[in-house]
Design a protein around this motif. Sequence first.
Motif, PDB file in Angstrom:
ATOM      1  N   GLY A  63       0.864  -1.160  -0.065  1.00 24.65           N
ATOM      2  CA  GLY A  63       0.211   0.025   0.048  1.00 24.65           C
ATOM      3  C   GLY A  63       0.758   1.206   0.010  1.00 24.65           C
ATOM      4  O   GLY A  63       0.461   2.321  -0.520  1.00 24.65           O
ATOM      5  N   ASP A  64       1.658   1.234   0.873  1.00 23.71           N
ATOM      6  CA  ASP A  64       2.859   2.342   0.824  1.00 23.71           C
ATOM      7  C   ASP A  64       3.444   2.817  -0.531  1.00 23.71           C
ATOM      8  O   ASP A  64       3.574   3.805  -0.767  1.00 23.71           O
ATOM      9  N   VAL A  66       2.209   1.575  -3.385  1.00 21.31           N
ATOM     10  CA  VAL A  66       1.265   2.112  -4.283  1.00 21.31           C
ATOM     11  C   VAL A  66       0.942   3.669  -4.326  1.00 21.31           C
ATOM     12  O   VAL A  66       0.848   4.361  -5.324  1.00 21.31           O
ATOM     13  N   VAL A  67       0.686   4.130  -2.899  1.00 24.12           N
ATOM     14  CA  VAL A  67       0.621   5.761  -2.978  1.00 24.12           C
ATOM     15  C   VAL A  67       1.636   6.491  -3.400  1.00 24.12           C
ATOM     16  O   VAL A  67       1.462   7.387  -3.968  1.00 24.12           O
ATOM     17  N   ALA A  68       3.080   5.940  -3.188  1.00 19.48           N
ATOM     18  CA  ALA A  68       4.025   6.745  -3.449  1.00 19.48           C
ATOM     19  C   ALA A  68       4.276   6.554  -5.091  1.00 19.48           C
ATOM     20  O   ALA A  68       4.555   7.694  -5.700  1.00 19.48           O
ATOM     21  N   VAL A  70       1.634   6.693  -7.234  1.00 21.47           N
ATOM     22  CA  VAL A  70       0.585   7.217  -7.854  1.00 21.47           C
ATOM     23  C   VAL A  70       1.268   8.849  -7.411  1.00 21.47           C
ATOM     24  O   VAL A  70       1.065   9.690  -8.725  1.00 21.47           O
ATOM     25  N   LEU A  71       1.817   9.199  -6.683  1.00 16.71           N
ATOM     26  CA  LEU A  71       2.026  10.586  -6.371  1.00 16.71           C
ATOM     27  C   LEU A  71       3.226  10.797  -7.163  1.00 16.71           C
ATOM     28  O   LEU A  71       3.574  12.085  -7.909  1.00 16.71           O
ATOM     29  N   GLY A 161       4.470  13.379  -2.324  1.00 13.55           N
ATOM     30  CA  GLY A 161       5.002  11.883  -2.450  1.00 13.55           C
ATOM     31  C   GLY A 161       6.564  12.100  -1.853  1.00 13.55           C
ATOM     32  O   GLY A 161       6.952  10.868  -1.143  1.00 13.55           O
ATOM     33  N   HIS A 164       5.595  11.529   1.903  1.00  8.05           N
ATOM     34  CA  HIS A 164       5.551  10.112   2.051  1.00  8.05           C
ATOM     35  C   HIS A 164       6.539   8.879   2.128  1.00  8.05           C
ATOM     36  O   HIS A 164       6.688   8.172   2.831  1.00  8.05           O
ATOM     37  N   GLN A 165       7.531   9.387   0.829  1.00  3.77           N
ATOM     38  CA  GLN A 165       8.588   8.301   0.910  1.00  3.77           C
ATOM     39  C   GLN A 165       9.527   8.561   1.956  1.00  3.77           C
ATOM     40  O   GLN A 165      10.107   7.617   2.628  1.00  3.77           O
ATOM     41  N   GLN A 181       6.915   1.280  -7.814  1.00  2.00           N
ATOM     42  CA  GLN A 181       6.363   2.502  -7.851  1.00  2.00           C
ATOM     43  C   GLN A 181       6.298   2.884  -9.091  1.00  2.00           C
ATOM     44  O   GLN A 181       5.224   3.390  -9.521  1.00  2.00           O
TER      45      GLN A 181
END
Length: 298
Positions: A63-64, A66-68, A70-71, A161, A164-165, A181
Motif C-alpha cells: 500500500g505504501d 502504491v501511494v508513492a 501514484v504521487l 510523494g 510520504h517516501q 512504484q
Amino acid sequence: MHRLLGPLFVLLWSSGFLAGGFGTREVPGLSLATVRLVLAGGLLTAVGLATGARWPRGRREWGDLVVAGVLMQAVQYGATSCALALGVSAGLAALVLCLSPVVVAALGGPVLGERLGPLGWLGSGIAVAGALVAGFDHLDDGGSAAGLALLGLGLAGFAAGTVHQKRVGARMDLRTGSAVQVLVGAAVLAPLAFLVDGGVVLPRTAVGAGALAWVTVVNSGVAVLLLFALLRRGTAAAVSGLLYVVPPVTAVLAVPPLGQPLEPSTLAGLALTLAGVVLVGRAPVTPRRATAAGSRPG
C-alpha cells in the motif's frame, strides 16, 4: 563518496526537463510519461531479480508503494509531461516543480516531526529568491493556463510523494521498491494515454528516441534511486532543498542544445540558491521519535 550524490542528483534531475522538452515535441505528454515508466519499471525489475533483492511483503508495504507510485510517478511525471507538451518551457517547468521544498518543509513538521528553525526558513527563502532570479527570464515563456495548472498538479504530487517516501521509505529495498512504484505509475497513466492520445504513441526520430531513452534510464531510473538514497541519509527538507538548484542548472544546461545565452541573472541566481541550500542543509531540525511511523522496524 556520499557527498557526490547530491550534486549528481541535481545534474541528472535538471537534464530531465531538457530531455522531456525534446521528447514532447513529437510524442504526446501522457504517452511519453507512460512509455518511460513502463521501460524504467522493466529495467528496475530486471535489476531487482538479477541481484536477489527483497520484494515487498504484506498489505502495508504494498500500500505504501502504491501511494508513492501514484504521487511521485503518475501525478508528477504525467502532469509535467503534459505541461511540456502544451508549450510550457523546460525552464519554467523546472522553476515551478522545484519550488516543492517549500511545500515539503511546511508538511515536514506535522507529518515527519522535522521542524525547520529560523536558519532553515532563512535558507529556504534565500534559495527561493535565487531560483526566481535564475528563472526570471522564463516567467514569460508561459504556455497555456492549462499547462501552468498541470505544473501545479505535478508540484503537489511530487511534494506529497517526497514526504510520504521519507515517512515510509526506510522499509523498502531501493531496487524493488522503485520498480513497483514506477510500474504503478505506468498502470495509472496507460489508460489515460489510450483515452487522450488514442493509444500509446512512440517516437519516430532519433532525437525523440534519444530523449525517451534518457528520461527512462537516467531520470526514471538512476535519478529516482539517488533521490530515495538521499532521503534515507538526510531530512526531507534538506534533500528536497537540492531541487532549488535545478532551475539555474537547467538554464546552464540549455545553453549548448538550445543555443540560449547564459544570462548574468542565471549565474547570480545560482549563487544565491547554493547559499540557501547550504543553510537549509546545516539548519537543525526536530528529530523524529524512534517510534514514528517512518522509523525502521526492529
